[in-house]
Design an enzyme around this catalytic site. Structure first.
Site, PDB file in Angstrom:
ATOM      1  N   GLY A 101       3.738   1.543   5.679  1.00  0.00           N
ATOM      2  CA  GLY A 101       3.040   1.644   4.390  1.00  0.00           C
ATOM      3  C   GLY A 101       3.165   3.036   3.783  1.00  0.00           C
ATOM      4  O   GLY A 101       3.536   3.989   4.457  1.00  0.00           O
ATOM      5  N   GLY A 189       4.265   5.425  10.799  1.00  0.00           N
ATOM      6  CA  GLY A 189       3.038   5.281  11.567  1.00  0.00           C
ATOM      7  C   GLY A 189       3.260   4.861  13.010  1.00  0.00           C
ATOM      8  O   GLY A 189       4.348   5.060  13.570  1.00  0.00           O
ATOM      9  N   GLY A 191       3.680   1.947  14.430  1.00  0.00           N
ATOM     10  CA  GLY A 191       4.804   1.018  14.628  1.00  0.00           C
ATOM     11  C   GLY A 191       6.132   1.758  14.561  1.00  0.00           C
ATOM     12  O   GLY A 191       7.018   1.564  15.405  1.00  0.00           O
ATOM     13  N   THR A 218       0.418   8.228   8.585  1.00  0.00           N
ATOM     14  CA  THR A 218      -0.520   7.111   8.557  1.00  0.00           C
ATOM     15  C   THR A 218      -1.708   7.488   7.720  1.00  0.00           C
ATOM     16  O   THR A 218      -2.404   8.456   8.028  1.00  0.00           O
ATOM     17  CB  THR A 218      -1.027   6.743   9.970  1.00  0.00           C
ATOM     18  OG1 THR A 218      -2.335   6.173   9.841  1.00  0.00           O
ATOM     19  CG2 THR A 218      -1.153   7.940  10.890  1.00  0.00           C
ATOM     20  N   ASP A 220      -4.291   5.782   7.546  1.00  0.00           N
ATOM     21  CA  ASP A 220      -5.475   5.362   8.306  1.00  0.00           C
ATOM     22  C   ASP A 220      -5.908   6.385   9.355  1.00  0.00           C
ATOM     23  O   ASP A 220      -6.997   6.290   9.894  1.00  0.00           O
ATOM     24  CB  ASP A 220      -5.199   4.037   9.036  1.00  0.00           C
ATOM     25  CG  ASP A 220      -4.987   2.868   8.095  1.00  0.00           C
ATOM     26  OD1 ASP A 220      -5.182   3.053   6.876  1.00  0.00           O
ATOM     27  OD2 ASP A 220      -4.626   1.778   8.582  1.00  0.00           O
TER      28      ASP A 220
HETATM   29  N1  ATP Z   1       7.119  -2.163  19.030  1.00  0.00           N
HETATM   30  C1  ATP Z   1       8.054  -1.863  18.099  1.00  0.00           C
HETATM   31  N2  ATP Z   1       9.342  -1.665  18.461  1.00  0.00           N
HETATM   32  C2  ATP Z   1      10.278  -1.375  17.541  1.00  0.00           C
HETATM   33  N3  ATP Z   1      10.030  -1.256  16.228  1.00  0.00           N
HETATM   34  C3  ATP Z   1       8.780  -1.440  15.797  1.00  0.00           C
HETATM   35  C4  ATP Z   1       7.723  -1.763  16.707  1.00  0.00           C
HETATM   36  N4  ATP Z   1       6.579  -1.896  15.999  1.00  0.00           N
HETATM   37  C5  ATP Z   1       6.919  -1.688  14.697  1.00  0.00           C
HETATM   38  N5  ATP Z   1       8.221  -1.406  14.589  1.00  0.00           N
HETATM   39  C6  ATP Z   1       8.953  -1.132  13.336  1.00  0.00           C
HETATM   40  O1  ATP Z   1       8.418   0.028  12.709  1.00  0.00           O
HETATM   41  C7  ATP Z   1       8.393  -0.120  11.302  1.00  0.00           C
HETATM   42  C8  ATP Z   1       7.040   0.199  10.747  1.00  0.00           C
HETATM   43  O2  ATP Z   1       6.004  -0.497  11.458  1.00  0.00           O
HETATM   44  P1  ATP Z   1       4.648  -0.939  10.733  1.00  0.00           P
HETATM   45  O3  ATP Z   1       4.982  -1.815   9.578  1.00  0.00           O
HETATM   46  O4  ATP Z   1       3.743  -1.464  11.770  1.00  0.00           O
HETATM   47  O5  ATP Z   1       4.101   0.392  10.067  1.00  0.00           O
HETATM   48  P2  ATP Z   1       3.605   1.727  10.730  1.00  0.00           P
HETATM   49  O6  ATP Z   1       4.747   2.580  11.091  1.00  0.00           O
HETATM   50  O7  ATP Z   1       2.639   1.422  11.835  1.00  0.00           O
HETATM   51  O8  ATP Z   1       2.887   2.398   9.495  1.00  0.00           O
HETATM   52  P3  ATP Z   1       1.463   2.039   8.861  1.00  0.00           P
HETATM   53  O9  ATP Z   1       0.722   1.165   9.806  1.00  0.00           O
HETATM   54  O10 ATP Z   1       0.818   3.377   8.692  1.00  0.00           O
HETATM   55  O11 ATP Z   1       1.763   1.397   7.576  1.00  0.00           O
HETATM   56  C9  ATP Z   1       8.841  -1.543  11.000  1.00  0.00           C
HETATM   57  O12 ATP Z   1      10.162  -1.507  10.506  1.00  0.00           O
HETATM   58  C10 ATP Z   1       8.758  -2.259  12.341  1.00  0.00           C
HETATM   59  O13 ATP Z   1       9.758  -3.241  12.503  1.00  0.00           O
HETATM   60  O1  F6P Z   2       0.075  -3.988   1.886  1.00  0.00           O
HETATM   61  P1  F6P Z   2       0.814  -3.277   2.936  1.00  0.00           P
HETATM   62  O2  F6P Z   2       1.908  -2.420   2.451  1.00  0.00           O
HETATM   63  O3  F6P Z   2       1.233  -4.135   4.075  1.00  0.00           O
HETATM   64  O4  F6P Z   2      -0.186  -2.210   3.553  1.00  0.00           O
HETATM   65  C1  F6P Z   2      -1.502  -2.437   3.892  1.00  0.00           C
HETATM   66  C2  F6P Z   2      -1.854  -1.683   5.133  1.00  0.00           C
HETATM   67  O5  F6P Z   2      -1.207  -0.463   5.225  1.00  0.00           O
HETATM   68  C3  F6P Z   2      -2.105   0.555   5.624  1.00  0.00           C
HETATM   69  O6  F6P Z   2      -2.323   1.382   4.520  1.00  0.00           O
HETATM   70  C4  F6P Z   2      -1.523   1.371   6.730  1.00  0.00           C
HETATM   71  O7  F6P Z   2      -0.389   2.009   6.215  1.00  0.00           O
HETATM   72  C5  F6P Z   2      -3.371  -0.167   6.029  1.00  0.00           C
HETATM   73  O8  F6P Z   2      -4.514   0.557   5.808  1.00  0.00           O
HETATM   74  C6  F6P Z   2      -3.291  -1.406   5.208  1.00  0.00           C
HETATM   75  O9  F6P Z   2      -3.935  -2.473   5.839  1.00  0.00           O
HETATM   76 MG    MG Z   3       0.565   0.951  11.802  1.00  0.00          MG
END
Ligand code: ATP
Ligand code: F6P
Ligand code: MG
Length: 484
Positions: A101, A189, A191, A218, A220
């Protein structure tokens, strides 16, 4: 000093309970790499700075509150430029990718990565990956120069684009290998950092001289170990506008209730800090602190009481709060986004309706409720001045580490110092508000809201929270056993 190492984690121990959770180095799996003097030695801006280079033994403690006979505890390697670097400037081919995000400050980090590489280390090959992880193998790259990124820090979002899902490790590493990329900067973040960790492992398995670096993003604030994430400060500041609006609306009506939803899928840091900053909030609801609506000590009873006392009230609710109540009363959905994150139902709409229904049933008191959802408006703005400085330091630290041959790390602020943190420390858990810590107690005493917990619940919470979570002010109030 004893040393124990595995694929991800290098742990060094020393006197008085000193533990260094070190990060991998390219020489761990590619011996005899050539080193070069750091080009910053010849840079007029830096060569005059006394002790500009970080001492090889400098580390930063995770815990700053200590007892006389307690162990020194876990430390992380201090970030910063080293005397020797493991890449010649001409040889560096860097890339930057943004995933997950949005968050205020991403463009500042991109800008400062590019400028640090160009201006500090004389690198002139930096590529942007378009649209998150999947962009590695499905899109053209974006050439990045200081000119291209010059004023991007004034814009929200990410100039590179972002996405969820699409992490295909071998296709990504194939792309890195085929393009001859040797420094990979990954902004995202929890992930994303998990994705970065598996890219690092695959790079290492293939024996490539490629530094894989994470930069924690992040809104959050759900990434552990680090003091706070960039953009958080901006988010808390911007949330004030929504809370102030809710307060004006509530104050101007008879029995006015303002409800504001803020982001926080699994943790309530934005809601907690925005509430503490504001002082007009009567009740803050976060995912970590369960609450209930009906009956003695419930939220509805509290609203009635507050309206009788002051004639209006403001409720701040984090998007992940009360999800168990929602799934009891609405049809539970198991929808997930492309990354596998649960899609939450709108708790703000739901709670607003429940409050309206309650007072509609009670003829004694009619209310005027306004619901404000500023979540994406907050996420999409550029970072404020303090986050811009923070983003700059994070980006510069990330580049210094890669040039020095470190890899498999996230660049992060620990107790006010820039450090390199091994991926597995970052991805092993999520940061959460510890409701048995002093910060949540400060919030409860500031809003004067019920805790919705009895003493039995609190004992259970204390037991469950064995690992204290880093607080934003660097304070964890968990009692340390003497001599521990
Ligand atoms: N366990 C994992 N192994 C490999 N890739 C992952 C894994 N979890 C998430 N990813 C990849 O990381 C990227 C971002 O993950 P996600 O959408 O959960 O957002 P994030 O990095 O946690 O950020 P946020 O939660 O702040 O929006 C995605 O392209 C997803 O496919
Ligand atoms: O609508 P999207 O892009 O999936 O993002 C929503 C989520 O992304 C976050 O902002 C984390 O990046 C969360 O707080 C929220 O739930
Ligand atoms: Mg995340």
């Amino acid at each position: 000093m004893g040393m124990e190492s595995n694929f991800q984690m290098k742990v060094e121990t020393g006197d008085a309970g000193y533990v260094l959770e070190d990060v991998p180095h390219l020489t761990d799996y590619i011996p005899d790499l050539t080193t070069y003097p750091n080009p910053l030695r010849f840079n007029p801006a830096y060569s005059v700075v006394k002790q500009y280079f970080v001492h090889v033994n400098d580390t930063v403690p995770q815990k700053v509150v200590v007892h006389k006979n307690g162990p020194r505890g876990i430390h992380f390697r201090r970030a910063g430029p080293r005397q020797k670097v493991y890449f010649n400037s001409d040889e560096v081919h860097a890339c930057i990718v943004t995933c997950g995000g949005l968050c205020p400050g991403i463009n500042t980090v991109i800008r400062e990565l590019v400028c640090s590489l160009y201006h500090m280390y004389g690198v002139n090959k930096v590529l942007g990956i378009d649209g998150g992880y999947r962009g590695f193998y499905s899109k053209n790259t974006i050439p990045l120069t200081p000119k291209v990124v010059n004023d991007i820090h004034k814009r929200g979002g990410t100039i590179l684009g972002t996405s969820r899902g699409g992490h295909d490790t071998s296709k990504i590493v194939d792309c890195i290998q085929d393009r001859g990329i040797n420094q990979v900067y990954i902004i995202g973040g929890d992930g994303t950092q998990k994705g970065a960790a598996v890219i690092y492992e695959e790079v290492r398995r293939r024996g490539l001289k490629v530094a894989v670096v994470g930069i924690p993003k992040t809104i959050d604030n759900d990434i552990p170990v680090i003091d706070r994430s960039f953009g958080f400060d901006t988010a808390v500041e911007e949330a004030q506008r929504a809370i102030n609006a809710a307060h004006v609306e509530a104050e101007s009506a008879e029995n006015g209730v303002g409800v504001v939803k803020l982001m926080g899928r699994y943790c309530g840091f934005i809601a907690m800090y925005a509430t503490l900053a504001n002082r007009d909030v009567d009740c803050c609801l976060i995912p970590e602190s369960p609450f209930y609506l009906e009956g003695n000590g419930g939220l509805l009873e509290f609203i009635e009481k507050r309206l009788k006392e002051s004639g209006h009230m403001v409720i701040v609710i984090a998007e992940g709060a009360g999800q168990e109540l929602l799934s009891e009363s609405l049809q539970a959905t198991n929808e997930q986004d492309a990354s596998g994150n649960k899609q939450l139902q709108d708790v703000g709409l739901w709670i607003s309706q429940r409050i309206r229904d309650h007072f509609a049933r009670q003829c004694k008191m009619s209310i005027t409720l306004k619901y404000i959802d500023p979540t994406y408006m907050i996420r999409a703005i550029p970072s404020n001045a303090s986050d811009n400085v923070y983003c700059t330091l994070l980006a510069q630290s990330a580049v210094h580490g890669a040039m020095a041959g470190y890899t498999g790390y996230t660049s992060g602020l620990v107790n006010g110092r820039q450090t390199y943190i091994p991926f597995n420390r970052i991805i092993e858990r999520q940061n959460k508000v510890v409701i048995t810590d002093r910060m949540w107690a400060r919030l409860l005493s500031s809003t004067n809201q019920p805790s919705f917990l009895d003493s039995k619940d609190l004992i259970e919470f204390k037991k469950a929270e064995e690992t204290p979570t880093q607080q934003l002010d660097g304070e964890s109030c968990k009692e340390d056993k003497p001599g521990n």
